[in-house]
Design an enzyme around this catalytic site. Structure first.
Site, PDB file in Angstrom:
ATOM      1  N   GLY A  11      -5.407   1.691  -4.842  1.00  0.00           N
ATOM      2  CA  GLY A  11      -5.331   0.325  -4.357  1.00  0.00           C
ATOM      3  C   GLY A  11      -5.929  -0.734  -5.254  1.00  0.00           C
ATOM      4  O   GLY A  11      -6.347  -1.779  -4.761  1.00  0.00           O
ATOM      5  N   SER A  12      -5.967  -0.520  -6.554  1.00  0.00           N
ATOM      6  CA  SER A  12      -6.531  -1.566  -7.428  1.00  0.00           C
ATOM      7  C   SER A  12      -5.681  -2.835  -7.377  1.00  0.00           C
ATOM      8  O   SER A  12      -6.218  -3.943  -7.431  1.00  0.00           O
ATOM      9  CB  SER A  12      -6.665  -1.056  -8.865  1.00  0.00           C
ATOM     10  OG  SER A  12      -5.394  -0.894  -9.478  1.00  0.00           O
ATOM     11  N   ARG A  64      13.797  10.578   5.972  1.00  0.00           N
ATOM     12  CA  ARG A  64      13.225   9.293   5.536  1.00  0.00           C
ATOM     13  C   ARG A  64      13.339   8.226   6.623  1.00  0.00           C
ATOM     14  O   ARG A  64      12.356   7.529   6.898  1.00  0.00           O
ATOM     15  CB  ARG A  64      13.921   8.841   4.246  1.00  0.00           C
ATOM     16  CG  ARG A  64      13.058   8.056   3.288  1.00  0.00           C
ATOM     17  CD  ARG A  64      13.820   7.685   2.023  1.00  0.00           C
ATOM     18  NE  ARG A  64      13.990   8.828   1.124  1.00  0.00           N
ATOM     19  CZ  ARG A  64      13.054   9.179   0.230  1.00  0.00           C
ATOM     20  NH1 ARG A  64      11.918   8.522   0.146  1.00  0.00           N
ATOM     21  NH2 ARG A  64      13.281  10.196  -0.573  1.00  0.00           N
ATOM     22  N   MET A  89       4.331   4.706  -3.407  1.00  0.00           N
ATOM     23  CA  MET A  89       5.113   5.675  -4.179  1.00  0.00           C
ATOM     24  C   MET A  89       6.226   6.353  -3.382  1.00  0.00           C
ATOM     25  O   MET A  89       6.649   7.447  -3.693  1.00  0.00           O
ATOM     26  CB  MET A  89       4.179   6.739  -4.771  1.00  0.00           C
ATOM     27  CG  MET A  89       3.069   6.159  -5.629  1.00  0.00           C
ATOM     28  SD  MET A  89       3.675   5.099  -6.962  1.00  0.00           S
ATOM     29  CE  MET A  89       4.098   6.314  -8.165  1.00  0.00           C
ATOM     30  N   ARG A  90       6.703   5.746  -2.292  1.00  0.00           N
ATOM     31  CA  ARG A  90       7.828   6.289  -1.542  1.00  0.00           C
ATOM     32  C   ARG A  90       9.042   5.403  -1.737  1.00  0.00           C
ATOM     33  O   ARG A  90       8.942   4.169  -1.667  1.00  0.00           O
ATOM     34  CB  ARG A  90       7.503   6.385  -0.039  1.00  0.00           C
ATOM     35  CG  ARG A  90       6.216   7.133   0.273  1.00  0.00           C
ATOM     36  CD  ARG A  90       6.184   8.540  -0.269  1.00  0.00           C
ATOM     37  NE  ARG A  90       7.260   9.377   0.267  1.00  0.00           N
ATOM     38  CZ  ARG A  90       7.551  10.587  -0.216  1.00  0.00           C
ATOM     39  NH1 ARG A  90       6.880  11.068  -1.258  1.00  0.00           N
ATOM     40  NH2 ARG A  90       8.521  11.308   0.313  1.00  0.00           N
ATOM     41  N   ASN A 106       7.511  -6.027  -5.151  1.00  0.00           N
ATOM     42  CA  ASN A 106       7.024  -4.773  -5.711  1.00  0.00           C
ATOM     43  C   ASN A 106       6.546  -5.035  -7.126  1.00  0.00           C
ATOM     44  O   ASN A 106       7.079  -5.905  -7.824  1.00  0.00           O
ATOM     45  CB  ASN A 106       8.136  -3.717  -5.758  1.00  0.00           C
ATOM     46  CG  ASN A 106       7.655  -2.381  -6.332  1.00  0.00           C
ATOM     47  OD1 ASN A 106       6.605  -1.877  -5.950  1.00  0.00           O
ATOM     48  ND2 ASN A 106       8.413  -1.842  -7.263  1.00  0.00           N
ATOM     49  N   HIS A 108       6.068  -3.070 -10.761  1.00  0.00           N
ATOM     50  CA  HIS A 108       6.521  -1.861 -11.450  1.00  0.00           C
ATOM     51  C   HIS A 108       5.957  -1.888 -12.866  1.00  0.00           C
ATOM     52  O   HIS A 108       6.059  -2.923 -13.554  1.00  0.00           O
ATOM     53  CB  HIS A 108       8.058  -1.817 -11.481  1.00  0.00           C
ATOM     54  CG  HIS A 108       8.601  -0.629 -12.190  1.00  0.00           C
ATOM     55  ND1 HIS A 108       8.602   0.637 -11.634  1.00  0.00           N
ATOM     56  CD2 HIS A 108       9.158  -0.495 -13.420  1.00  0.00           C
ATOM     57  CE1 HIS A 108       9.134   1.488 -12.488  1.00  0.00           C
ATOM     58  NE2 HIS A 108       9.493   0.825 -13.590  1.00  0.00           N
ATOM     59  N   LEU A 143      16.661   0.868  -6.584  1.00  0.00           N
ATOM     60  CA  LEU A 143      15.279   1.107  -7.008  1.00  0.00           C
ATOM     61  C   LEU A 143      14.892   0.242  -8.218  1.00  0.00           C
ATOM     62  O   LEU A 143      15.626   0.184  -9.208  1.00  0.00           O
ATOM     63  CB  LEU A 143      15.113   2.588  -7.370  1.00  0.00           C
ATOM     64  CG  LEU A 143      13.691   3.038  -7.728  1.00  0.00           C
ATOM     65  CD1 LEU A 143      12.784   3.001  -6.507  1.00  0.00           C
ATOM     66  CD2 LEU A 143      13.713   4.415  -8.366  1.00  0.00           C
ATOM     67  N   GLU A 173      -1.339  -6.022 -14.573  1.00  0.00           N
ATOM     68  CA  GLU A 173      -0.819  -6.008 -13.196  1.00  0.00           C
ATOM     69  C   GLU A 173      -1.740  -6.805 -12.300  1.00  0.00           C
ATOM     70  O   GLU A 173      -1.272  -7.554 -11.443  1.00  0.00           O
ATOM     71  CB  GLU A 173      -0.720  -4.575 -12.665  1.00  0.00           C
ATOM     72  CG  GLU A 173       0.320  -3.738 -13.355  1.00  0.00           C
ATOM     73  CD  GLU A 173       0.407  -2.351 -12.768  1.00  0.00           C
ATOM     74  OE1 GLU A 173       0.271  -2.179 -11.545  1.00  0.00           O
ATOM     75  OE2 GLU A 173       0.613  -1.409 -13.569  1.00  0.00           O
TER      76      GLU A 173
HETATM   77  C1  GRF Z   1      -0.373   2.356 -11.033  1.00  0.00           C
HETATM   78  O1  GRF Z   1       0.231   3.347 -11.849  1.00  0.00           O
HETATM   79  C2  GRF Z   1       0.328   1.043 -11.213  1.00  0.00           C
HETATM   80  O2  GRF Z   1       0.871   0.929 -12.512  1.00  0.00           O
HETATM   81  C3  GRF Z   1       1.439   1.096 -10.207  1.00  0.00           C
HETATM   82  O3  GRF Z   1       0.931   1.858  -9.117  1.00  0.00           O
HETATM   83  C4  GRF Z   1      -0.107   2.743  -9.597  1.00  0.00           C
HETATM   84  C5  GRF Z   1      -1.351   2.708  -8.749  1.00  0.00           C
HETATM   85  O4  GRF Z   1      -1.741   1.391  -8.601  1.00  0.00           O
HETATM   86  N1  GRF Z   1       1.819  -0.235  -9.788  1.00  0.00           N
HETATM   87  P1  GRF Z   1      -3.000   1.009  -7.619  1.00  0.00           P
HETATM   88  O5  GRF Z   1      -4.263   1.170  -8.427  1.00  0.00           O
HETATM   89  O6  GRF Z   1      -2.974   1.977  -6.420  1.00  0.00           O
HETATM   90  O7  GRF Z   1      -2.753  -0.412  -7.226  1.00  0.00           O
END
Ligand code: GRF
Length: 195
Positions: A11-12, A64, A89-90, A106, A108, A143, A173
């Site tokens: 979650g950064s 899904r 990531m889904r 989103n 990417h 996608l 990001e």
């Molecule tokens: C990272 O690989 C970022 O490039 C992509 O999602 C992954 C995790 O990001 N957007 P986060 O630290 O969970 O936000």
């Protein structure tokens, strides 16, 4: 404006977005939602006093739409104006996307349209690119394919590994996504270009 953030990991990006929504910013976080009940980002959101929820995707493996029907429950309850996918990531079905289209973003980790999908940093290195970066786009059923709302570029340096390059991109990001969200929340669709 109410912003729901979907994440799968640490979650950064969520932290960068949440920390940017202060003062005269037109948006505030209303929910942090994950497909993994153990996602570190859920703890970081709770530490910031933000409502959290999790819908484990694993029991729904192969179905899904059923997973997304569950995911919709906390989302609809939070009544978001905007959804930010941030390290989520889904893959989402066209049906889910259609419900939120025009209100869902989103991030990417590539300079789209290059390198849709996974392992973007290794692919950029493999291709010998001199530049790489990240993109924020509106989510459409295809996608990693919607209208681009912002991009940030970084140099690829000699000796870069995928991990080193990923860290350099991740820093951008955290600058790009808040900048795009601030405009998007103000109904300004002017794209943001950094670096
Ligand atoms: C990272 O690989 C970022 O490039 C992509 O999602 C992954 C995790 O990001 N957007 P986060 O630290 O969970 O936000």
């Amino acid at each position: 404006k109410r912003v729901a953030i979907l994440l799968s990991g640490g979650g950064s990006n969520m932290v960068a977005l949440v920390d940017s929504m202060t003062g005269d910013h037109p948006a505030r976080p209303c929910l942090v939602l994950s497909n993994d009940p153990n996602a570190g980002g859920l703890v970081r959101a709770a530490e910031r006093g933000i409502a959290t929820a999790a819908v484990d995707h694993r029991p729904f493996r192969g179905d899904r739409p059923a997973f997304e029907a569950e995911l919709m429950k906390p989302l609809l309850a939070a009544e978001p104006d905007i959804i930010c996918l941030a390290g989520f990531m889904r893959v989402l079905t066209a049906g889910f996307v259609a419900h939120w289209q025009g209100r869902m973003l989103n991030i990417h980790p590539s300079l789209l349209p290059k390198y849709k999908g996974l392992h973007t940093h290794a692919r950029a290195l493999e291709a010998g690119d001199s530049e790489h970066g990240c993109t924020v786009h509106e989510v459409t059923p295809a996608l990693d394919d919607g209208p681009i709302l912002g991009q940030a570029r970084v140099p690829v340096l000699p000796g870069d590994t995928p991990e080193v390059l990923a860290a350099r991109v991740l820093e951008q990001e955290h600058r790009l996504y808040p900048a795009v969200l601030r405009r998007f929340a103000a109904d300004d669709r002017t794209p943001v270009f950094l670096g």
